[in-house]
Write an enzyme that holds these catalytic residues in place. Structure first.
Site, PDB file in Angstrom:
ATOM      1  N   GLY A  38       0.826  -1.212   0.000  1.00 13.67           N
ATOM      2  CA  GLY A  38       0.000   0.000   0.000  1.00 13.67           C
ATOM      3  C   GLY A  38       0.853   1.251   0.000  1.00 13.67           C
ATOM      4  N   THR A  97       1.589   3.252  -2.283  1.00 12.91           N
ATOM      5  CA  THR A  97       1.099   4.375  -3.105  1.00 12.91           C
ATOM      6  C   THR A  97      -0.056   5.117  -2.425  1.00 12.91           C
ATOM      7  N   ASP A 146      -1.027   6.592   3.782  1.00 12.67           N
ATOM      8  CA  ASP A 146      -0.128   6.198   4.871  1.00 12.67           C
ATOM      9  C   ASP A 146       1.193   5.682   4.328  1.00 12.67           C
ATOM     10  N   LEU A 149      -1.734  -8.082  -3.509  1.00 12.55           N
ATOM     11  CA  LEU A 149      -2.189  -8.810  -2.329  1.00 12.55           C
ATOM     12  C   LEU A 149      -3.046 -10.030  -2.684  1.00 12.55           C
ATOM     13  N   LEU A 188      -0.208  -2.294   4.724  1.00 12.02           N
ATOM     14  CA  LEU A 188      -1.162  -1.181   4.619  1.00 12.02           C
ATOM     15  C   LEU A 188      -2.120  -1.351   3.443  1.00 12.02           C
ATOM     16  N   ALA A 189      -1.832  -2.243   2.529  1.00  7.58           N
ATOM     17  CA  ALA A 189      -2.659  -2.363   1.319  1.00  7.58           C
ATOM     18  C   ALA A 189      -4.049  -2.896   1.675  1.00  7.58           C
ATOM     19  N   ALA A 190      -5.055  -2.326   1.034  1.00 10.71           N
ATOM     20  CA  ALA A 190      -6.435  -2.772   1.248  1.00 10.71           C
ATOM     21  C   ALA A 190      -7.353  -2.026   0.287  1.00 10.71           C
ATOM     22  N   SER A 204      -8.588  -1.350  11.909  1.00  9.05           N
ATOM     23  CA  SER A 204      -9.355  -0.101  11.786  1.00  9.05           C
ATOM     24  C   SER A 204     -10.403   0.066  12.879  1.00  9.05           C
ATOM     25  N   GLU A 236     -13.163   1.103  12.328  1.00 10.21           N
ATOM     26  CA  GLU A 236     -14.444   0.681  11.741  1.00 10.21           C
ATOM     27  C   GLU A 236     -14.900  -0.654  12.328  1.00 10.21           C
ATOM     28  N   TYR A 251     -16.364  -3.846   4.537  1.00 13.48           N
ATOM     29  CA  TYR A 251     -14.982  -3.426   4.828  1.00 13.48           C
ATOM     30  C   TYR A 251     -14.622  -3.776   6.268  1.00 13.48           C
ATOM     31  N   HIS A 306      -7.584   8.915  10.100  1.00 12.01           N
ATOM     32  CA  HIS A 306      -6.477   9.885  10.012  1.00 12.01           C
ATOM     33  C   HIS A 306      -6.360  10.374   8.578  1.00 12.01           C
TER      34      HIS A 306
HETATM   35  P1  NAP Z   1      -5.299   4.281   0.831  1.00 11.58           P
HETATM   36  O1  NAP Z   1      -4.748   5.662   0.647  1.00 11.58           O
HETATM   37  O2  NAP Z   1      -6.629   3.966   0.261  1.00 11.58           O
HETATM   38  O3  NAP Z   1      -4.221   3.269   0.219  1.00 11.58           O
HETATM   39  C1  NAP Z   1      -4.529   1.902   0.007  1.00 11.58           C
HETATM   40  C2  NAP Z   1      -3.339   1.242  -0.666  1.00 11.58           C
HETATM   41  O4  NAP Z   1      -3.637  -0.145  -0.883  1.00 11.58           O
HETATM   42  C3  NAP Z   1      -2.994   1.829  -2.049  1.00 11.58           C
HETATM   43  O5  NAP Z   1      -1.587   1.892  -2.158  1.00 11.58           O
HETATM   44  C4  NAP Z   1      -3.534   0.774  -3.002  1.00 11.58           C
HETATM   45  O6  NAP Z   1      -2.872   0.714  -4.242  1.00 11.58           O
HETATM   46  C5  NAP Z   1      -3.217  -0.495  -2.202  1.00 11.58           C
HETATM   47  N1  NAP Z   1      -3.930  -1.666  -2.703  1.00 11.58           N
HETATM   48  C6  NAP Z   1      -5.255  -1.830  -2.884  1.00 11.58           C
HETATM   49  N2  NAP Z   1      -5.516  -3.048  -3.366  1.00 11.58           N
HETATM   50  C7  NAP Z   1      -4.321  -3.682  -3.495  1.00 11.58           C
HETATM   51  C8  NAP Z   1      -3.935  -4.964  -3.940  1.00 11.58           C
HETATM   52  N3  NAP Z   1      -4.825  -5.878  -4.381  1.00 11.58           N
HETATM   53  N4  NAP Z   1      -2.608  -5.300  -3.939  1.00 11.58           N
HETATM   54  C9  NAP Z   1      -1.687  -4.395  -3.536  1.00 11.58           C
HETATM   55  N5  NAP Z   1      -2.004  -3.144  -3.101  1.00 11.58           N
HETATM   56  C10 NAP Z   1      -3.304  -2.803  -3.083  1.00 11.58           C
HETATM   57  O7  NAP Z   1      -5.326   3.894   2.381  1.00 11.58           O
HETATM   58  P2  NAP Z   1      -4.663   4.625   3.650  1.00 11.58           P
HETATM   59  O8  NAP Z   1      -5.574   5.682   4.133  1.00 11.58           O
HETATM   60  O9  NAP Z   1      -3.245   4.924   3.338  1.00 11.58           O
HETATM   61  O10 NAP Z   1      -4.736   3.456   4.734  1.00 11.58           O
HETATM   62  C11 NAP Z   1      -3.673   2.516   4.908  1.00 11.58           C
HETATM   63  C12 NAP Z   1      -4.204   1.272   5.612  1.00 11.58           C
HETATM   64  O11 NAP Z   1      -4.702   1.647   6.896  1.00 11.58           O
HETATM   65  C13 NAP Z   1      -5.367   0.591   4.913  1.00 11.58           C
HETATM   66  O12 NAP Z   1      -5.258  -0.798   5.121  1.00 11.58           O
HETATM   67  C14 NAP Z   1      -6.600   1.138   5.614  1.00 11.58           C
HETATM   68  O13 NAP Z   1      -7.675   0.231   5.507  1.00 11.58           O
HETATM   69  C15 NAP Z   1      -6.075   1.247   7.025  1.00 11.58           C
HETATM   70  N6  NAP Z   1      -6.708   2.265   7.842  1.00 11.58           N
HETATM   71  C16 NAP Z   1      -6.784   3.547   7.416  1.00 11.58           C
HETATM   72  C17 NAP Z   1      -7.356   4.508   8.222  1.00 11.58           C
HETATM   73  C18 NAP Z   1      -7.448   5.941   7.785  1.00 11.58           C
HETATM   74  O14 NAP Z   1      -8.195   6.697   8.409  1.00 11.58           O
HETATM   75  N7  NAP Z   1      -6.702   6.374   6.782  1.00 11.58           N
HETATM   76  C19 NAP Z   1      -7.838   4.161   9.494  1.00 11.58           C
HETATM   77  C20 NAP Z   1      -7.727   2.837   9.905  1.00 11.58           C
HETATM   78  C21 NAP Z   1      -7.134   1.893   9.086  1.00 11.58           C
HETATM   79  P3  NAP Z   1      -3.394   1.565  -5.548  1.00 11.58           P
HETATM   80  O15 NAP Z   1      -2.734   2.901  -5.411  1.00 11.58           O
HETATM   81  O16 NAP Z   1      -2.886   0.732  -6.670  1.00 11.58           O
HETATM   82  O17 NAP Z   1      -4.899   1.623  -5.458  1.00 11.58           O
HETATM   83  O1  G4F Z   2     -14.402   9.745   5.323  1.00  6.55           O
HETATM   84  P1  G4F Z   2     -15.227   8.520   5.344  1.00  6.55           P
HETATM   85  O2  G4F Z   2     -15.545   7.918   4.033  1.00  6.55           O
HETATM   86  O3  G4F Z   2     -14.443   7.523   6.305  1.00  6.55           O
HETATM   87  P2  G4F Z   2     -14.898   6.206   7.100  1.00  6.55           P
HETATM   88  O4  G4F Z   2     -16.081   5.563   6.502  1.00  6.55           O
HETATM   89  O5  G4F Z   2     -14.987   6.584   8.533  1.00  6.55           O
HETATM   90  O6  G4F Z   2     -13.651   5.239   6.860  1.00  6.55           O
HETATM   91  C1  G4F Z   2     -12.321   5.710   6.946  1.00  6.55           C
HETATM   92  O7  G4F Z   2     -11.852   5.576   8.260  1.00  6.55           O
HETATM   93  C2  G4F Z   2     -11.747   4.226   8.725  1.00  6.55           C
HETATM   94  C3  G4F Z   2     -11.246   4.281  10.162  1.00  6.55           C
HETATM   95  O8  G4F Z   2     -12.366   4.362  11.024  1.00  6.55           O
HETATM   96  C4  G4F Z   2     -10.796   3.464   7.825  1.00  6.55           C
HETATM   97  F1  G4F Z   2     -10.654   2.203   8.284  1.00  6.55           F
HETATM   98  C5  G4F Z   2     -11.335   3.472   6.416  1.00  6.55           C
HETATM   99  O9  G4F Z   2     -10.429   2.798   5.549  1.00  6.55           O
HETATM  100  C6  G4F Z   2     -11.466   4.904   5.972  1.00  6.55           C
HETATM  101  O10 G4F Z   2     -10.175   5.459   5.923  1.00  6.55           O
HETATM  102  O11 G4F Z   2     -16.598   8.783   6.092  1.00  6.55           O
HETATM  103  C7  G4F Z   2     -16.649   9.354   7.397  1.00  6.55           C
HETATM  104  C8  G4F Z   2     -18.093   9.674   7.760  1.00  6.55           C
HETATM  105  C9  G4F Z   2     -19.074   8.529   7.517  1.00  6.55           C
HETATM  106  O12 G4F Z   2     -19.942   8.435   8.609  1.00  6.55           O
HETATM  107  C10 G4F Z   2     -19.842   8.940   6.285  1.00  6.55           C
HETATM  108  O13 G4F Z   2     -21.181   8.446   6.212  1.00  6.55           O
HETATM  109  O14 G4F Z   2     -18.539  10.749   6.916  1.00  6.55           O
HETATM  110  C11 G4F Z   2     -19.853  10.455   6.484  1.00  6.55           C
HETATM  111  N1  G4F Z   2     -20.114  11.195   5.248  1.00  6.55           N
HETATM  112  C12 G4F Z   2     -21.092  12.139   5.097  1.00  6.55           C
HETATM  113  N2  G4F Z   2     -21.097  12.591   3.834  1.00  6.55           N
HETATM  114  C13 G4F Z   2     -19.476  11.053   4.078  1.00  6.55           C
HETATM  115  C14 G4F Z   2     -20.095  11.940   3.189  1.00  6.55           C
HETATM  116  N3  G4F Z   2     -18.435  10.267   3.713  1.00  6.55           N
HETATM  117  C15 G4F Z   2     -17.986  10.358   2.434  1.00  6.55           C
HETATM  118  N4  G4F Z   2     -16.925   9.606   2.067  1.00  6.55           N
HETATM  119  N5  G4F Z   2     -18.576  11.207   1.514  1.00  6.55           N
HETATM  120  C16 G4F Z   2     -19.636  12.008   1.846  1.00  6.55           C
HETATM  121  O15 G4F Z   2     -20.152  12.755   1.012  1.00  6.55           O
END
Ligand code: NAP
Ligand code: G4F
Length: 334
Positions: free
Chosen positions: A9, A11, A14, A62, A83-85, A128, A130, A152, A182
């Protein structure tokens, strides 16, 4: 001797910040990326943050265990950050099986590759908040029961448990970070914070008038990605593996986060935001609020960047991008 890290992940949001942190610490960094016909767009974040030339990119997926075994064999990492997902909750309702395969089973593929090809490597799994879903406690900690509310979250929960299982079954140094939301200027534009900050920039520049949002009442505990990747690294520096919540301990509605973004440029959010039913989810996570006490006590981790400061940084970055033509992330539909 310098350590070697492998980041899946790389690209993503994170992946970029973690690469930067590890390079600053003197690591040799390898990043797993999917082969794409649009390769140059995938590396945008690494380029933006200034580390593209320093990360060794290596192809793999993955979904393809053989490719992962090959990569781990080649890299022989000291630390692996999985981190990929498929990370977008809304999409997981439309693509539940793909999400299960990548976000859930993909973690097992990665664990298996490490077990077979570099069993001594330390492993980080991106769990997560979530997974708490319909939250069973007012503040969610490592001991709060899980109640996933999306494909998810269910996939992440499987990945979380299987990581613990590999830790116990094979004595692997495998840790899970249960990270609350984040964000950063590198956040994907489909997530609500970045969708809002990009729209604020366009409205401020006269390029748009309105912003459609879904559930404004949902509450999230939002922190900055830069703080959270530091916590990931800290987990792998511990003598024993464990699971940790990373959160700020403050929860804010989507409405108030949106207001903060409009306030940053002196606009009234109510003049521009409209609620659209199509943006509501089949099942919602209404309330998240994390308790990071264990991370504070054991790791010495603290979040340093507050919501308003972060949203301001994101709005400023989007204003800059929107002033310059041709930014690819800015063209992805929200
Ligand atoms: P992100 O920006 O959506 O990045 C996801 C990464 O996964 C991208 O590099 C994507 O590659 C890669 N990926 C998707 N499918 C793949 C596959 N089949 N094989 C290899 N790579 C693949 O996510 P992020 O916000 O950096 O989050 C990093 C991790 O933390 C994730 O697992 C996410 O679920 C978890 N997480 C995030 C948050 C948050 O708030 N950001 C919170 C809790 C947990 P491409 O560029 O090719 O699509
Ligand atoms: O920004 P969101 O899409 O993030 P969500 O669903 O909380 O998930 C993110 O955080 C998780 C950690 O808790 C990660 F695991 C996950 O990979 C991802 O990074 O939505 C946040 C909230 C939701 O309740 C959604 O219903 O915002 C609400 N929302 C309201 N209007 C919206 C919108 N979300 C999106 N994406 N777009 C809207 O227009």
């Amino acid at each position: 001797m310098s350590k070697t890290a492998l980041i899946t992940g790389v690209t993503g949001q994170d992946g970029a910040y973690l690469s930067q942190l590890l390079l600053e610490k003197g690591y040799t960094v390898y990043g797993l990326m999917r082969r794409s016909a649009s390769q140059e767009f995938l590396t945008e974040r690494l380029k933006w943050i200034g580390v593209l030339d320093d990360v060794n990119l290596i192809h793999g997926d993955l979904l393809d265990l053989a490719s992962l075994i090959h990569v781990v064999n080649q890299v022989k990492p000291d630390e692996v950050y999985n981190l990929a997902a498929q990370t977008f909750v809304h999409t997981s309702f439309d693509q539940p099986l793909l999400t299960a395969q990548v976000t859930g089973v993909g973690a097992t593929h990665m664990l298996e590759a490490v077990r077979l090809a570099a069993p001594g490597a330390k492993f980080y799994q991106a769990s997560s908040s979530e997974m708490f879903g319909k939250a069973q406690e007012k503040m969610q900690s490592e001991t709060t029961p899980f109640y996933p509310r999306s494909p998810y979250a269910a996939a992440k929960l499987y990945a979380h448990w299987i990581t613990g299982n590999y830790r116990e079954s094979y004595q692997m140094h495998a840790s899970c970070g249960i990270l609350f939301n984040h964000e950063s200027p590198l956040r994907g534009i489909e997530f609500v914070t970045r969708k809002v900050t990009d729209a604020v920039a366009r409205i401020k520049l006269g390029q748009a008038k309105t912003l459609d949002l879904g559930n404004l009442d949902a509450r999230r505990d939002w922190g900055h990605a830069r703080d959270y990747v530091r916590g990931m690294w800290m987990m792998l520096q511990q003598p024993t593996p464990d699971d940790y919540v990373l959160a700020t301990g403050r929860t804010v509605t989507v409405r108030d986060m949106t207001k903060a973004a409009f306030d940053h440029v002196g606009l009234n959010w109510e003049d521009h935001v409209q609620v659209s039913n199509r943006l509501f989810r089949p099942a919602e996570v209404d309330f998240l609020l994390g308790d990071p006490a264990k991370a504070r006590r054991v790791l010495g981790w603290e979040p340093t960047i507050g919501l308003e400061e972060m949203i301001g940084e994101m709005v400023d970055a989007d204003l800059e991008r929107r002033r310059q033509a041709g930014d690819v992330r800015a063209r992805v539909p929200a």
